[in-house]
Design an enzyme around this catalytic site. Sequence first.
Site, PDB file in Angstrom:
ATOM      1  N   ARG A 159     -25.119 -16.242  24.614  1.00 15.84           N
ATOM      2  CA  ARG A 159     -25.222 -15.865  23.197  1.00 15.84           C
ATOM      3  C   ARG A 159     -23.800 -15.703  22.657  1.00 15.84           C
ATOM      4  O   ARG A 159     -22.965 -15.029  23.284  1.00 15.84           O
ATOM      5  CB  ARG A 159     -25.995 -14.552  23.068  1.00 15.84           C
TER       6      ARG A 159
ATOM      7  N   ARG B  33     -46.769 -23.651  25.953  1.00 12.20           N
ATOM      8  CA  ARG B  33     -45.925 -24.852  26.066  1.00 12.20           C
ATOM      9  C   ARG B  33     -46.133 -25.607  27.366  1.00 12.20           C
ATOM     10  O   ARG B  33     -46.098 -26.832  27.393  1.00 12.20           O
ATOM     11  CB  ARG B  33     -44.446 -24.458  25.965  1.00 12.20           C
TER      12      ARG B  33
ATOM     13  N   LYS C 245     -36.773 -21.724  30.769  1.00 11.91           N
ATOM     14  CA  LYS C 245     -37.500 -22.531  29.780  1.00 11.91           C
ATOM     15  C   LYS C 245     -36.873 -23.911  29.640  1.00 11.91           C
ATOM     16  O   LYS C 245     -37.575 -24.922  29.605  1.00 11.91           O
ATOM     17  CB  LYS C 245     -37.505 -21.827  28.421  1.00 11.91           C
TER      18      LYS C 245
ATOM     19  N   HIS D 204     -27.162 -23.998  17.769  1.00 12.39           N
ATOM     20  CA  HIS D 204     -26.878 -23.903  19.197  1.00 12.39           C
ATOM     21  C   HIS D 204     -25.969 -25.070  19.592  1.00 12.39           C
ATOM     22  O   HIS D 204     -26.295 -26.235  19.339  1.00 12.39           O
ATOM     23  CB  HIS D 204     -28.174 -23.989  20.015  1.00 12.39           C
TER      24      HIS D 204
ATOM     25  N   GLY E 240     -41.740 -13.174   9.399  1.00 14.67           N
ATOM     26  CA  GLY E 240     -40.652 -13.235  10.371  1.00 14.67           C
ATOM     27  C   GLY E 240     -39.575 -14.247   9.998  1.00 14.67           C
ATOM     28  O   GLY E 240     -39.657 -14.949   8.988  1.00 14.67           O
TER      29      GLY E 240
ATOM     30  N   CYS F 273     -35.848 -23.794  21.460  1.00 13.76           N
ATOM     31  CA  CYS F 273     -34.872 -24.441  20.565  1.00 13.76           C
ATOM     32  C   CYS F 273     -33.735 -25.120  21.349  1.00 13.76           C
ATOM     33  O   CYS F 273     -33.291 -26.220  20.985  1.00 13.76           O
ATOM     34  CB  CYS F 273     -34.320 -23.428  19.568  1.00 13.76           C
TER      35      CYS F 273
ATOM     36  N   ASN G 133     -31.107 -24.269  15.473  1.00 11.96           N
ATOM     37  CA  ASN G 133     -32.148 -23.624  16.292  1.00 11.96           C
ATOM     38  C   ASN G 133     -33.374 -23.185  15.503  1.00 11.96           C
ATOM     39  O   ASN G 133     -34.489 -23.243  16.013  1.00 11.96           O
ATOM     40  CB  ASN G 133     -31.567 -22.425  17.056  1.00 11.96           C
TER      41      ASN G 133
HETATM   42  N1  LIG Z   1     -35.768 -17.471  16.187  1.00 10.88           N
HETATM   43  C1  LIG Z   1     -35.677 -18.688  16.723  1.00 10.88           C
HETATM   44  O1  LIG Z   1     -34.631 -19.391  16.747  1.00 10.88           O
HETATM   45  C2  LIG Z   1     -36.869 -19.301  17.329  1.00 10.88           C
HETATM   46  C3  LIG Z   1     -38.073 -18.606  17.462  1.00 10.88           C
HETATM   47  N2  LIG Z   1     -39.132 -19.209  18.053  1.00 10.88           N
HETATM   48  C4  LIG Z   1     -40.398 -18.518  18.271  1.00 10.88           C
HETATM   49  O2  LIG Z   1     -41.055 -18.338  17.013  1.00 10.88           O
HETATM   50  C5  LIG Z   1     -41.808 -17.141  17.040  1.00 10.88           C
HETATM   51  C6  LIG Z   1     -41.396 -16.257  15.878  1.00 10.88           C
HETATM   52  O3  LIG Z   1     -40.034 -15.881  16.023  1.00 10.88           O
HETATM   53  P1  LIG Z   1     -39.293 -14.979  14.918  1.00 10.88           P
HETATM   54  O4  LIG Z   1     -39.646 -15.453  13.548  1.00 10.88           O
HETATM   55  O5  LIG Z   1     -37.889 -14.927  15.330  1.00 10.88           O
HETATM   56  O6  LIG Z   1     -40.040 -13.552  15.143  1.00 10.88           O
HETATM   57  P2  LIG Z   1     -40.108 -12.277  14.200  1.00 10.88           P
HETATM   58  O7  LIG Z   1     -40.191 -11.106  15.104  1.00 10.88           O
HETATM   59  O8  LIG Z   1     -39.061 -12.327  13.137  1.00 10.88           O
HETATM   60  O9  LIG Z   1     -41.563 -12.423  13.453  1.00 10.88           O
HETATM   61  C7  LIG Z   1     -42.774 -12.249  14.145  1.00 10.88           C
HETATM   62  C8  LIG Z   1     -43.958 -12.447  13.189  1.00 10.88           C
HETATM   63  O10 LIG Z   1     -45.179 -12.258  13.940  1.00 10.88           O
HETATM   64  C9  LIG Z   1     -46.013 -11.341  13.216  1.00 10.88           C
HETATM   65  N3  LIG Z   1     -46.854 -10.615  14.143  1.00 10.88           N
HETATM   66  C10 LIG Z   1     -46.480  -9.757  15.143  1.00 10.88           C
HETATM   67  N4  LIG Z   1     -47.575  -9.272  15.782  1.00 10.88           N
HETATM   68  C11 LIG Z   1     -48.648  -9.832  15.188  1.00 10.88           C
HETATM   69  C12 LIG Z   1     -50.056  -9.726  15.386  1.00 10.88           C
HETATM   70  N5  LIG Z   1     -50.577  -8.955  16.346  1.00 10.88           N
HETATM   71  N6  LIG Z   1     -50.887 -10.449  14.589  1.00 10.88           N
HETATM   72  C13 LIG Z   1     -50.392 -11.257  13.625  1.00 10.88           C
HETATM   73  N7  LIG Z   1     -49.057 -11.388  13.371  1.00 10.88           N
HETATM   74  C14 LIG Z   1     -48.211 -10.684  14.145  1.00 10.88           C
HETATM   75  C15 LIG Z   1     -45.054 -10.441  12.490  1.00 10.88           C
HETATM   76  O11 LIG Z   1     -45.746  -9.851  11.414  1.00 10.88           O
HETATM   77  P3  LIG Z   1     -45.450  -8.349  10.824  1.00 10.88           P
HETATM   78  O12 LIG Z   1     -44.273  -8.481   9.888  1.00 10.88           O
HETATM   79  O13 LIG Z   1     -46.709  -8.010  10.112  1.00 10.88           O
HETATM   80  O14 LIG Z   1     -45.152  -7.472  12.009  1.00 10.88           O
HETATM   81  C16 LIG Z   1     -44.018 -11.481  12.034  1.00 10.88           C
HETATM   82  O15 LIG Z   1     -44.491 -12.139  10.882  1.00 10.88           O
HETATM   83  C17 LIG Z   1     -41.577 -16.488  18.419  1.00 10.88           C
HETATM   84  O16 LIG Z   1     -42.620 -16.862  19.289  1.00 10.88           O
HETATM   85  C18 LIG Z   1     -40.259 -17.109  18.853  1.00 10.88           C
HETATM   86  O17 LIG Z   1     -40.141 -17.126  20.253  1.00 10.88           O
HETATM   87  C19 LIG Z   1     -39.037 -20.512  18.444  1.00 10.88           C
HETATM   88  C20 LIG Z   1     -37.883 -21.204  18.336  1.00 10.88           C
HETATM   89  C21 LIG Z   1     -36.709 -20.653  17.778  1.00 10.88           C
HETATM   90  N1  LIG Z   2     -34.691 -17.877  22.992  1.00  6.97           N
HETATM   91  C1  LIG Z   2     -34.128 -18.643  21.884  1.00  6.97           C
HETATM   92  C2  LIG Z   2     -35.021 -18.621  20.680  1.00  6.97           C
HETATM   93  C3  LIG Z   2     -36.470 -18.583  20.977  1.00  6.97           C
HETATM   94  O1  LIG Z   2     -37.201 -17.886  20.307  1.00  6.97           O
HETATM   95  O2  LIG Z   2     -36.895 -19.293  22.001  1.00  6.97           O
HETATM   96  P1  LIG Z   2     -38.430 -19.389  22.449  1.00  6.97           P
HETATM   97  O3  LIG Z   2     -39.155 -20.062  21.296  1.00  6.97           O
HETATM   98  O4  LIG Z   2     -38.422 -20.214  23.672  1.00  6.97           O
HETATM   99  O5  LIG Z   2     -38.922 -17.998  22.691  1.00  6.97           O
HETATM  100  C4  LIG Z   2     -32.777 -18.058  21.547  1.00  6.97           C
HETATM  101  O6  LIG Z   2     -32.635 -16.894  21.811  1.00  6.97           O
HETATM  102  O7  LIG Z   2     -31.910 -18.719  21.002  1.00  6.97           O
END
Ligand SMILES: NC(=O)C1=CN([C@@H]2O[C@H](COP(=O)(O)OP(=O)(O)OC[C@H]3O[C@@H](n4cnc5c(N)ncnc54)[C@H](OP(=O)(O)O)[C@@H]3O)[C@@H](O)[C@H]2O)C=CC1
Ligand SMILES: N[C@@H](CC(=O)OP(=O)(O)O)C(=O)O
Length: 351
Positions: free
Chosen positions: A236, A111, A206, A243, A14, A150, A328
Amino acid sequence: MSSKIPVTVLGATGVVGQRFVRRLADHPLFRVEHLAASERSAGKRYRDACAWRLDGEPYGGLGDQVMAEGTPEFALSPVIFSALDTAPATELEPAFARAGAMVFSNAAAFRMSPEVPLLVPEVNADHLGLLEVQRHHHGWSGGIVTNANCTATVLVMALAPLQEAFGVEAVLMTSMQAISGAGYPGVASLDILGNVIPFIRNEEAKVEEETPKMLGRFTGREVELAPMRVSALCHRVPVIEGHTEAVSVKLKGNPSLEAVREAWLSWKPEPQRLKLFSAPPVPVHVHTLEDRPQVRRDVETDGGMSVHVGRLRACPILGVKFALLGHNTERGAAGGSILNAELAHAKGYLR
Ligand SMILES: NC(=O)C1=CN([C@@H]2O[C@H](COP(=O)(O)OP(=O)(O)OC[C@H]3O[C@@H](n4cnc5c(N)ncnc54)[C@H](OP(=O)(O)O)[C@@H]3O)[C@@H](O)[C@H]2O)C=CC1
Ligand SMILES: N[C@@H](CC(=O)OP(=O)(O)O)C(=O)O
């Protein structure tokens, strides 16, 4: 044989997982043992399972590593960096903690659990002590430490020095949030280009609930929420990373703007005193130019680990107002989690 601590990146395909992999590629304390994600990715080489979207060495040099299924059976390491979505995190993170791993999570699932540290090392390093409560409560040998939303993370970095110096009574925060916060592919270009969207699901709640927990007092048994009122308005905007937040704050004793500026400038919290590897030398950059901070000019400073304040001025309603900026997906996600783990190591919580 490396003496570095083996780690698993859970959710390695991800947006946040890729940032973990890039940051861990040359980390002095940790080495990646397992790359894990869903069963869709398990068994594939990392380069085949993951569409790499960052600058720099693709796949952090691990493109040929075969991915594991993200369960303790296949991907257990002493340290787990979790970039899972909230739904799988709810089930998998406790399973890893039960199996003895220390889980450093980005997900929202735990959290607000009273026994889980919601950690920003500069702000509430002592909250790590909740791990003892958590281990006792669940009978785990491992544990879960989360980083915050974030937007809330960036906010508390600016508020913590003011809370320490004066006490914060009320906060009104309006955010302008990057598209990367919505993950990949995020918001459709036809929706966000030339536009501002005044809605991000669950984001305002949040920020409003996580901020008082992070700024709360750890009694040795629990975190008492800081008695402050927080109101968040989240938007957004067509920015890729970073951010921006417009903040008005009511401080106890109505200190002068000079005293507020001095509180930021003189702040030297624990990660900086300990010189933790991912800790930015200056956690809060105080800008004096009238048109800063700006996303394009400032957000990548210190690898995105510091925050920026500027345009400090009097607020006729709450007393003080300023502009705030932070990264972020680095400070607010992967970099923040790795700093959490570095602090836990320095405090003797990693075996
Ligand atoms: N984007 C941001 O700015 C921020 C994000 N976050 C948090 O971080 C986390 C990840 O976000 P983000 O990287 O954007 O998400 P993505 O959707 O880009 O990635 C999600 C990841 O989770 C994996 N996954 C999904 N389902 C399963 C499962 N059942 N078992 C194991 N792995 C699984 C996916 O794998 P696969 O490729 O195999 O489907 C992928 O690697 C979220 O909880 C988000 O809220 C926190 C702060 C900031
Ligand atoms: N919700 C934040 C990013 C995020 O993933 O937050 P959280 O980790 O609380 O789900 C944004 O959209 O900028």
